[in-house]
Design an enzyme around this catalytic site. Sequence first.
Site, PDB file in Angstrom:
ATOM      1  N   LYS A   1      -5.236  -8.629   8.458  1.00 54.09           N
ATOM      2  CA  LYS A   1      -5.564  -7.227   9.503  1.00 54.09           C
ATOM      3  C   LYS A   1      -6.610  -5.848   8.812  1.00 54.09           C
ATOM      4  CE  LYS A   1      -2.009  -3.590   9.198  1.00 54.09           C
ATOM      5  NZ  LYS A   1      -1.605  -2.561  10.040  1.00 54.09           N
TER       6      LYS A   1
ATOM      7  N   GLY B   1      -3.678   3.561   8.884  1.00 48.69           N
ATOM      8  CA  GLY B   1      -3.866   4.199   7.839  1.00 48.69           C
ATOM      9  C   GLY B   1      -5.385   3.418   7.321  1.00 48.69           C
TER      10      GLY B   1
ATOM     11  N   ARG C   1       0.762  11.134   7.097  1.00 50.74           N
ATOM     12  CA  ARG C   1      -0.126  10.605   5.739  1.00 50.74           C
ATOM     13  C   ARG C   1      -1.272  10.715   4.661  1.00 50.74           C
ATOM     14  NH1 ARG C   1      -0.295   4.398   7.351  1.00 50.74           N
ATOM     15  NH2 ARG C   1      -0.216   3.865   4.671  1.00 50.74           N
TER      16      ARG C   1
ATOM     17  N   ASP D   1       1.685  -4.821   0.048  1.00 52.87           N
ATOM     18  CA  ASP D   1       2.427  -4.540   1.492  1.00 52.87           C
ATOM     19  C   ASP D   1       3.388  -6.182   1.616  1.00 52.87           C
ATOM     20  OD1 ASP D   1       0.744  -2.536   2.657  1.00 52.87           O
ATOM     21  OD2 ASP D   1      -1.129  -4.092   3.094  1.00 52.87           O
TER      22      ASP D   1
ATOM     23  N   LYS E   1       3.603   5.058   2.418  1.00 48.04           N
ATOM     24  CA  LYS E   1       3.048   4.293   3.566  1.00 48.04           C
ATOM     25  C   LYS E   1       3.525   4.552   5.152  1.00 48.04           C
ATOM     26  CE  LYS E   1       0.271   1.179   1.053  1.00 48.04           C
ATOM     27  NZ  LYS E   1      -0.821   0.918   0.958  1.00 48.04           N
TER      28      LYS E   1
ATOM     29  N   ARG F   1       8.888   2.961   2.518  1.00 53.02           N
ATOM     30  CA  ARG F   1       9.286   1.551   2.163  1.00 53.02           C
ATOM     31  C   ARG F   1      10.737   1.393   1.126  1.00 53.02           C
ATOM     32  NH1 ARG F   1       3.423  -1.829   3.087  1.00 53.02           N
ATOM     33  NH2 ARG F   1       2.825  -0.904   4.411  1.00 53.02           N
TER      34      ARG F   1
HETATM   35  C1  S3P Z   1      -5.968  -2.056   2.765  1.00 55.08           C
HETATM   36  C2  S3P Z   1      -4.970  -1.553   1.728  1.00 55.08           C
HETATM   37  C3  S3P Z   1      -3.900  -1.170   0.942  1.00 55.08           C
HETATM   38  C4  S3P Z   1      -2.943  -1.641   2.674  1.00 55.08           C
HETATM   39  C5  S3P Z   1      -2.808  -1.349   3.852  1.00 55.08           C
HETATM   40  C6  S3P Z   1      -4.254  -2.590   3.881  1.00 55.08           C
HETATM   41  C7  S3P Z   1      -6.213  -2.458   3.544  1.00 55.08           C
HETATM   42  O1  S3P Z   1      -3.240   0.662   1.213  1.00 55.08           O
HETATM   43  O2  S3P Z   1      -1.088  -1.388   1.992  1.00 55.08           O
HETATM   44  O3  S3P Z   1      -2.133  -2.037   4.221  1.00 55.08           O
HETATM   45  O4  S3P Z   1      -7.251  -2.989   4.316  1.00 55.08           O
HETATM   46  O5  S3P Z   1      -7.981  -1.404   2.695  1.00 55.08           O
HETATM   47  P1  S3P Z   1      -4.447   1.045  -0.174  1.00 55.08           P
HETATM   48  O6  S3P Z   1      -5.513   0.705  -0.303  1.00 55.08           O
HETATM   49  O7  S3P Z   1      -3.873   2.763   0.581  1.00 55.08           O
HETATM   50  O8  S3P Z   1      -2.490   0.417  -0.964  1.00 55.08           O
END
Ligand code: S3P
Length: 379
Positions: free
Chosen positions: A20, A93, A122, A316, A343, A347
Amino acid sequence: MLLSNFRIPANFSIIVPGDKSVSHRSVLFSSLAKGESLITGFLEAEDPLNTMKSFSKLGVQFTKAGEGQYKVSSPGKSGLKTPLSELDFGNGGTGIRLSAGLLSGLVGVNTQLTGDASLRKRPMKRIIDPLTLMGADIVSISGDGRAPLKVTGKKLNFIKYKSPIASAQVKSCLMLAAIASDVELEFEEDELSRDHTENMLKFLGGNIEHFTKTHFKIKPPFSFSGAEFKVPGDISSAAFFIVFGLLSKSGTILIKNVGLNPARTGILTVLRSMGGRIDVENEKSECGEIIGDLRVYPSQLKKAEITSDLIPSIIDEIPILTIAGLFSENGFEIKNAEDLRAKESDRIHSMVFNLRKIGVKVEEAKAALFCKFVKTVEL
Ligand code: S3P
């Protein structure tokens, strides 16, 4: 304890969906790059598709060429246009935070970024504050530091930023702002968060100088041409099958073509320290990322210490790791994971709530989760 009813058939192998984080970034970088790009292995899930839809509103063409395959045609960053309507990132996010950075640095492009009810709750201050230091015009419309965000793209200034949290979303947001605006950025974090943005920048020929693993500077010019972006399988999806394979009574699972970026493989480090056997096969490098196949063997797990430096690399995977912890000797304990509460859902609370429902004795602290077992769980 192993799950006595689960026996894996011989030669069992699977392929997990595309990563992702890399999928989002493939949309953003192919939009910044002038010309034709090809994305393969793209995760066709709501979040990355929302990022794709948003950038198509800015004038980038994405044409589906097969499962997970998209041909991209972009006018390049200087050709992106103010969209006719707001950009909706749904529950994503990563989509909203990374895009907010990129759009802040695009001179003459004005946007409004929003999302679903959960995304609108958020925290966005973590990106608004440093972007504002760069001179960005980014406003939380309701004034509460949350989306919707109004962004008026501008030429940004150089900043040297030490992030108070190890967040790849914050880091990537600022990097994309600097890249869009063609300014230098010096960035530092305490622990290494996932570094896919750094890797993609290098893959496209961008200039990045590392002082330490967690401290670097990026320097313009940032003008990229179209490229082929190969998205590997998502280790966050693989994590569920890894735990299943470790807890099975017999057989092995082969998970093919998984992204093995060291900032994402904390799950392997922790499970191995708990006694899990997970072998890497066919390791290679593709588009700046390490990928390989994982072979997972049934293993007796035991409690192990999870040090705080590992948290960003398992952020994650903590929920599924906790499930592995349910079957390990002497229980499971995780600390310093407070960001899990910010998140899509809290969680920590969700794990505690559900574990209690199945009879596990759990203690919940602000930044922690401790599972102690009254009796071992029988499945
Ligand atoms: C992500 C960073 C992480 C992760 C999110 C994807 C990314 O969040 O939890 O699912 O793709 O940069 P944080 O950077 O806020 O910890």
